[in-house]
Motif scaffolding. Structure first.
Motif, short mmCIF file in Angstrom:
data_model
loop_
_atom_site.label_atom_id
_atom_site.label_comp_id
_atom_site.label_asym_id
_atom_site.label_seq_id
_atom_site.Cartn_x
_atom_site.Cartn_y
_atom_site.Cartn_z
N ARG A 216 0.81 -1.22 0.00
CA ARG A 216 0.00 0.00 0.00
C ARG A 216 0.85 1.27 0.00
NH1 ARG A 216 -5.20 -1.35 1.23
NH2 ARG A 216 -5.56 -2.55 -0.65
N PHE A 218 3.27 2.07 -1.67
CA PHE A 218 3.65 2.54 -2.99
C PHE A 218 2.53 3.36 -3.63
CE2 PHE A 218 6.77 -0.65 -2.14
CZ PHE A 218 7.93 0.00 -2.53
N THR A 219 1.36 3.36 -3.00
CA THR A 219 0.27 4.22 -3.44
C THR A 219 0.25 5.49 -2.59
OG1 THR A 219 -0.98 2.28 -4.06
CG2 THR A 219 -2.21 4.31 -3.85
N PHE A 220 0.49 5.31 -1.28
CA PHE A 220 0.44 6.44 -0.37
C PHE A 220 1.86 6.81 0.05
CE2 PHE A 220 -3.57 4.21 -0.27
CZ PHE A 220 -4.42 5.24 -0.61
N HIS A 221 2.43 7.75 -0.71
CA HIS A 221 3.86 7.99 -0.59
C HIS A 221 4.28 8.59 0.74
CE1 HIS A 221 3.27 7.98 -5.11
NE2 HIS A 221 3.96 6.90 -4.82
N LYS A 222 3.35 9.22 1.43
CA LYS A 222 3.67 9.74 2.76
C LYS A 222 4.03 8.58 3.69
CE LYS A 222 2.12 13.41 5.55
NZ LYS A 222 3.18 14.36 5.18
N SER A 245 6.42 6.64 -10.03
CA SER A 245 5.23 7.09 -9.32
C SER A 245 5.60 8.05 -8.18
CB SER A 245 4.44 5.86 -8.88
OG SER A 245 3.87 6.01 -7.64
N ILE A 251 6.31 14.43 -4.18
CA ILE A 251 6.65 14.37 -2.76
C ILE A 251 8.13 14.66 -2.51
CG2 ILE A 251 7.04 11.85 -2.68
CD1 ILE A 251 5.69 11.93 0.12
N ARG A 254 8.41 18.25 -1.97
CA ARG A 254 7.65 18.80 -0.84
C ARG A 254 8.21 18.41 0.51
NH1 ARG A 254 3.12 17.77 -4.00
NH2 ARG A 254 2.78 15.77 -3.01
N GLN A 408 3.75 -1.84 -16.27
CA GLN A 408 3.85 -1.57 -14.83
C GLN A 408 4.88 -2.48 -14.17
OE1 GLN A 408 -0.07 -1.76 -13.05
NE2 GLN A 408 -0.93 -0.44 -14.60
N LYS A 461 -11.23 -10.30 -15.02
CA LYS A 461 -10.75 -10.06 -13.66
C LYS A 461 -10.70 -11.36 -12.84
CE LYS A 461 -11.12 -6.48 -10.18
NZ LYS A 461 -11.80 -5.28 -9.70
#
Lengths: 498, 76
Positions: A216, A218-222, A245, A251, A254, A408, A461
């Motif tokens: 996860r 790698f989606t939410f870089h914080k 990404s 980021i 920032r 990807q 899927k």
């Protein structure tokens, strides 16, 4: 003499028994504990399966420290492991297990349901003092693992790698990047993907530490930055998509950036545009572009980024690793050495895989006698990647020879999507293509029923992993055919452009 | 707000069906690549700046949560 990767663990456990070897967000294991647990698992395999050697054992778990404990237990038992990705659709898992026919399947919370096989819970293993080590009489050409990659017929191919392939790789990594006990890896690669071999076996060889980064993050870089900082990670080896990404999210501009000394990547083309963003923030770090297919033990060429590159320039894949030889062959099987002459990248060396598990036909196609050698038996691996040398004598990656694509960071045979699509009820014929401009998969199909594009998507899927799902689905009246009666991909590509 | 968020996600992936409380990440509807597209869409078309600190799984898990967060950022 090193002939088995378990010796790496034994040496590190002797030197640093209490140092953390591997950790995920829930648990960690020291080198000493890892060795003890591996002994216990090896004992359990012996108890339940009898005296088996060089047999496949599956690992059916979500990614985490337990997978690595299971891998080491299997290696200690003298057998070889194959990770079974629990996130994969059931049909794909069943095909893989069917090919592998494992003697046992290790699990940690939920046993594998399906094919009859001995299931062993690694949390319920017991240590028996047998006074000898099962792996002692293994030799370095024995298999260490089987990793399943996408296959064009829809049947995943099991790439089989020996101990000596991994030892050769781990020794080269040490020589080239000087990993040691102060190295802290931040692992991104799934364990069914061979980029993870660098993290795992460098850690074991050099008594380093690897933290498994939660997917996860790698989606939410914080969260990602917090994880890197909290665990004092100083070395990363990620797929370029992950680096891209982070660069695109802004980021790096920032926030205060985590301290990293070595930034390595492999698995697809790394664009200089995003690499330059990273380089701006990490002026003193070492950046290296690694290249290689699973069939040659992760990496066969490397390029240490040593000069400035413009955003639109391609990054070289560089030079052959030590103890590995690269031969570029043109379509007449002649060696290419002059700059700007195209050819297929072929590999010679200890790194070569033992071929595809239980598939001699495919093995014989990809692993062939070196056409330049008329004197003795010598195998080369034909990668199917088209490359050329630049004016500096560095290798440059150009494209794929066949219908295999990189999306990807995943290697995908478009044929696997065709096979999955063709198996949907109501689909008469279909074809998946890659849109190089928009970087996504497009799926064409013909049907006589009232199935909708949404319906197709839903069915796909259930059949293929998420990274193989098309972004565009187009229904056609008829499938265009070329002069040979094959699907006219050239025409479809034109349709795709609109 | 929910309708707009749903429309943005539907533009990114026109083949997925989901409800306002469907976990978008658990169900593979959004991932790291598509999340960036969604944030860009929200910022450009709804005129709301999404600061880094609110980009968390908690805030982006479902359409309801995204809508709630965007509304509060707009001061509604």
């Amino acid at each position: 003499m090193i002939t088995n990767v378990f010796q790496y663990l034994e040496a590190s456990a002797d030197r640093y028994p209490d140092k953390i070897a591997f950790a995920d967000s829930e648990k960690s294991v020291s080198f000493g504990e890892l060795r003890e647990k591996a002994y216990a698992i090896a004992d359990s395999i012996y108890e339940k399966c009898g005296e088996i050697k060089n047999e496949p054992v599956g690992v059916y778990m979500y990614k985490g420290v337990d997978c690595l404990i299971a891998f080491m237990g299997i290696v200690c038992s003298g057998n070889f492991y194959s990770p079974i990705d629990r996130h994969s659709p059931k049909a794909r898992i069943d095909r893989i297990v069917d090919t592998l026919s494992p003697k046992a399947i290790l699990y940690n919370d939920e046993p594998f349901e399906g094919k009859e096989s001995i299931c062993i819970d690694i949390n319920k293993t017991e240590r028996f003092e047998r006074g000898y080590r099962y792996y002692n009489d293994n030799i370095d050409t024995d298999p260490l693992y089987v990793l399943f990659t996408s296959g064009s017929t829809g049947q995943p191919k099991g790439v089989t790698i020996s101990h000596r392939g991994v030892i050769d790789y781990a020794e080269w990594l040490y020589d080239t990047f000087a990993f040691d006990e102060t190295t802290v890896f931040g692992n991104q690669a799934p364990f069914y993907f061979d980029n993870s071999i660098l993290d795992i076996y460098s850690t074991l060889r050099n008594a380093s530490t690897t933290y498994i980064i939660p997917e996860r993050s790698f989606t939410f870089h914080k969260d990602l930055f917090a994880f890197l900082k909290d665990n004092k990670i100083n070395t990363i080896f990620w797929v370029p998509s992950a680096l891209v990404s982070v660069a695109n999210s802004g980021i790096l501009d920032r926030e205060e950036v985590p301290k990293l000394d070595k930034i390595l990547f492999c698995g697809e083309v790394m664009p200089n545009k995003q690499l330059n963003v990273w380089r701006r923030h990490y002026k003193d770090a070492l950046f290296a572009n690694l290249y290689g297919p699973t069939e040659i033990t992760d990496v066969c060429t490397y390029f240490i980024v040593d000069r400035e590159f413009a955003d639109d320039e391609p990054l070289p894949i560089g030079f052959a690793c030590k103890n590995t030889d690269i031969i570029v062959l043109n379509d007449k099987d002649e060696k290419v050495t002059a700059p700007k002459e195209k050819g297929e990248l072929c590999v010679r060396g200890t790194c070569l895989s033992m071929g595809y598990f239980k598939d001699y036909e495919k093995t014989d196609k990809a692993f062939v006698q070196n056409p330049l050698n008329k004197f003795y038996h010598e195998m080369i691996y034909r990668t199917g990647d088209i490359v050329e040398y630049n004016e500096h004598g560095e290798l440059m990656y150009l494209s794929r020879k066949d219908f295999q694509i990189k999306h990807q960071g995943h290697r995908i045979e478009l044929g696997e999507i065709d096979t999955a699509g063709g198996s949907i009820e109501g689909v008469n014929t279909c074809c998946a293509l890659y849109d190089d401009v928009n970087k996504h998969i497009v799926f064409f199909y013909v049907s006589d029923t009232d199935i909708t594009d949404k319906g197709i998507y839903r069915e796909l899927k259930n059949r293929v992993p998420g990274y193989m799902l098309p972004s565009k689905i187009n229904r056609l009246e008829n499938m265009p055919l070329n002069i040979n009666g094959k699907i006219d991909r050239v025409y479809l590509k034109e349709l795709m452009k609109g | 707000m929910k309708e707009e968020i749903t429309a943005f996600i539907q533009e990114i992936n026109e083949y997925e069906d989901f409800e306002d409380d469907t976990d978008l990440f658990e169900n593979g509807i959004l991932d790291s690549l598509t999340l960036v597209l969604l944030i860009n869409n929200i910022e450009e078309r709804l005129g709301v700046f999404i600061p880094e600190e609110v980009v968390t799984l908690e805030n982006f898990a479902t359409v309801n949560k995204i809508a709630g967060m965007v509304s509060s950022l707009k001061g509604e």
